[in-house]
Scaffold this active site. Structure first.
Site, PDB file in Angstrom:
ATOM      1  N   SER A   1       1.328   3.816  -3.363  1.00  0.00           N
ATOM      2  CA  SER A   1       0.837   5.200  -3.274  1.00  0.00           C
ATOM      3  C   SER A   1       1.946   6.206  -3.560  1.00  0.00           C
ATOM      4  O   SER A   1       1.732   7.207  -4.249  1.00  0.00           O
ATOM      5  CB  SER A   1       0.227   5.453  -1.895  1.00  0.00           C
ATOM      6  OG  SER A   1       1.200   5.323  -0.864  1.00  0.00           O
TER       7      SER A   1
ATOM      8  N   ALA B   1       0.827  -1.212   0.000  1.00  0.00           N
ATOM      9  CA  ALA B   1       0.000   0.000   0.000  1.00  0.00           C
ATOM     10  C   ALA B   1       0.860   1.259   0.000  1.00  0.00           C
ATOM     11  O   ALA B   1       0.592   2.217  -0.737  1.00  0.00           O
ATOM     12  CB  ALA B   1      -0.934  -0.007   1.216  1.00  0.00           C
ATOM     13  N   TYR B   2       1.906   1.248   0.811  1.00  0.00           N
ATOM     14  CA  TYR B   2       2.760   2.425   0.931  1.00  0.00           C
ATOM     15  C   TYR B   2       3.518   2.699  -0.366  1.00  0.00           C
ATOM     16  O   TYR B   2       3.469   3.810  -0.913  1.00  0.00           O
ATOM     17  CB  TYR B   2       3.747   2.234   2.084  1.00  0.00           C
ATOM     18  CG  TYR B   2       4.767   3.344   2.222  1.00  0.00           C
ATOM     19  CD1 TYR B   2       4.378   4.613   2.656  1.00  0.00           C
ATOM     20  CD2 TYR B   2       6.105   3.131   1.918  1.00  0.00           C
ATOM     21  CE1 TYR B   2       5.299   5.637   2.777  1.00  0.00           C
ATOM     22  CE2 TYR B   2       7.040   4.151   2.033  1.00  0.00           C
ATOM     23  CZ  TYR B   2       6.630   5.401   2.472  1.00  0.00           C
ATOM     24  OH  TYR B   2       7.552   6.416   2.594  1.00  0.00           O
ATOM     25  N   LEU B   3       4.213   1.683  -0.885  1.00  0.00           N
ATOM     26  CA  LEU B   3       5.041   1.890  -2.068  1.00  0.00           C
ATOM     27  C   LEU B   3       4.191   2.191  -3.302  1.00  0.00           C
ATOM     28  O   LEU B   3       4.591   2.985  -4.161  1.00  0.00           O
ATOM     29  CB  LEU B   3       5.933   0.679  -2.310  1.00  0.00           C
ATOM     30  CG  LEU B   3       7.038   0.465  -1.272  1.00  0.00           C
ATOM     31  CD1 LEU B   3       7.850  -0.783  -1.607  1.00  0.00           C
ATOM     32  CD2 LEU B   3       7.952   1.680  -1.184  1.00  0.00           C
TER      33      LEU B   3
END
Length: 294
Positions: free
Chosen positions: A189, A185-187
């Site tokens: 976004s 999810a982090y990478l």
């Protein structure tokens, strides 16, 4: 936060993996004195350290974050040190809040010369733990991609009209290196905003608006603290990270990238399948239940 005595050569290891950039005070002052610089995520960490240094160099800093009380503390300390700081509490995950923020900023200051898009949300969670948590993906995208994109869209018309403006994206080295389990999810976004801004940059450069991306290595902040593995790895202090951001503000390079990223990026693309298999093995080894778990 990382504490305790580090082995000999630790500082060199930090520099080799995460980069070190120290812009001289006089060069930074020449670039930003009298300029209006909006810094998101400026209540703590990299954003706070960046705002403090820019203010010492003579910039008027606009502090943006959700926590009004903390923003005011930072602003008061900047003013006490002789700098100019104004606070704008806002939730950058809300499009209407961004519209109101930009309208107020332009009404009160007339312009934003530099945007430092630093606010971010970190999340490390396996997909198995995310089945009933789609909201995690939505929130992460709102903070790391949709919010920053909306803020740029709101500021671009005035920058293009004045034919002057600079946008600094504080990204992560992770968007340039092979993907790692648990960080989906982090990478995703951060990668989305990185690509979006690079596309936009091609359209606005002729109008005098430039962009820089800082592919930041590991920085030991409140965001990284909950992940024990990161606390053991070589990383920058917020002040060292702020040096890289301030270099991007003053020198306007296309990007600032840690030394390890380019070879990792090249090798990851050249050996994509074995790299993915290697990280699969790492995930399996680190995902085993503890002995006290069923």
């Amino acid at each position: 936060m990382v504490t305790g005595k580090r082995p000999i050569g630790w500082s060199l290891l930090v520099a080799l993996t995460n980069g070190r950039t120290r812009i001289p005070d006089d060069r930074l002052a020449a670039a930003v004195r009298g300029k209006v610089v909006l810094v998101t995520g400026s209540s703590y960490g990299i954003g706070e350290a960046t705002a403090r240094r820019l203010a010492r160099a003579g910039a008027t800093v606009l502090l943006v974050a959700r926590t009004a009380d903390r923003l005011e503390i930072v602003a008061e300390e900047i003013r006490a040190d002789g700098g100019k700081a104004f606070t704008y509490p806002a939730n950058l995950a809300e499009p209407t809040a961004i519209e109101e923020l930009v309208a107020k900023v332009l009404a009160e200051h007339g312009q934003v010369d530099v945007l430092v898009s630093n606010a971010g949300k970190s999340i490390r969670r396996s997909v198995a733990d995310s089945y009933q948590r789609f909201h995690d993906i939505e929130r992460t995208n709102s903070v790391n991609y949709l919010g920053p994109a909306k803020l740029v869209l709101e500021l671009l018309p005035s920058m293009r009209e004045r034919r002057q403006g600079h946008i600094v994206n504080v990204s992560t080295a992770g968007v340039r290196t092979p993907p790692v389990a648990r960080w989906s999810a982090y990478l995703a976004s951060k990668s989305a905003f990185d690509v979006w801004l690079r596309c936009v940059a091609q359209e606005v450069r002729d109008d005098g608006v430039t962009t820089s991306t800082v592919y930041m290595g590991l920085v030991h902040t409140r965001m990284s603290e909950p992940t024990p593995l990161l606390n053991k790895m070589p990383g920058l202090t917020p002040e060292q990270a702020a040096d890289q951001v301030c270099t991007a503000v003053a020198d306007k390079p296309h990007n600032i990238t840690p030394p390890f990223v380019r070879p990792a990026d090249a090798l990851g693309n050249l050996f994509r399948v074995p790299t993915d298999r290697l990280f699969e093995q790492y995930y399996r080894r680190t995902n085993r239940p503890r002995k006290d778990e069923p």
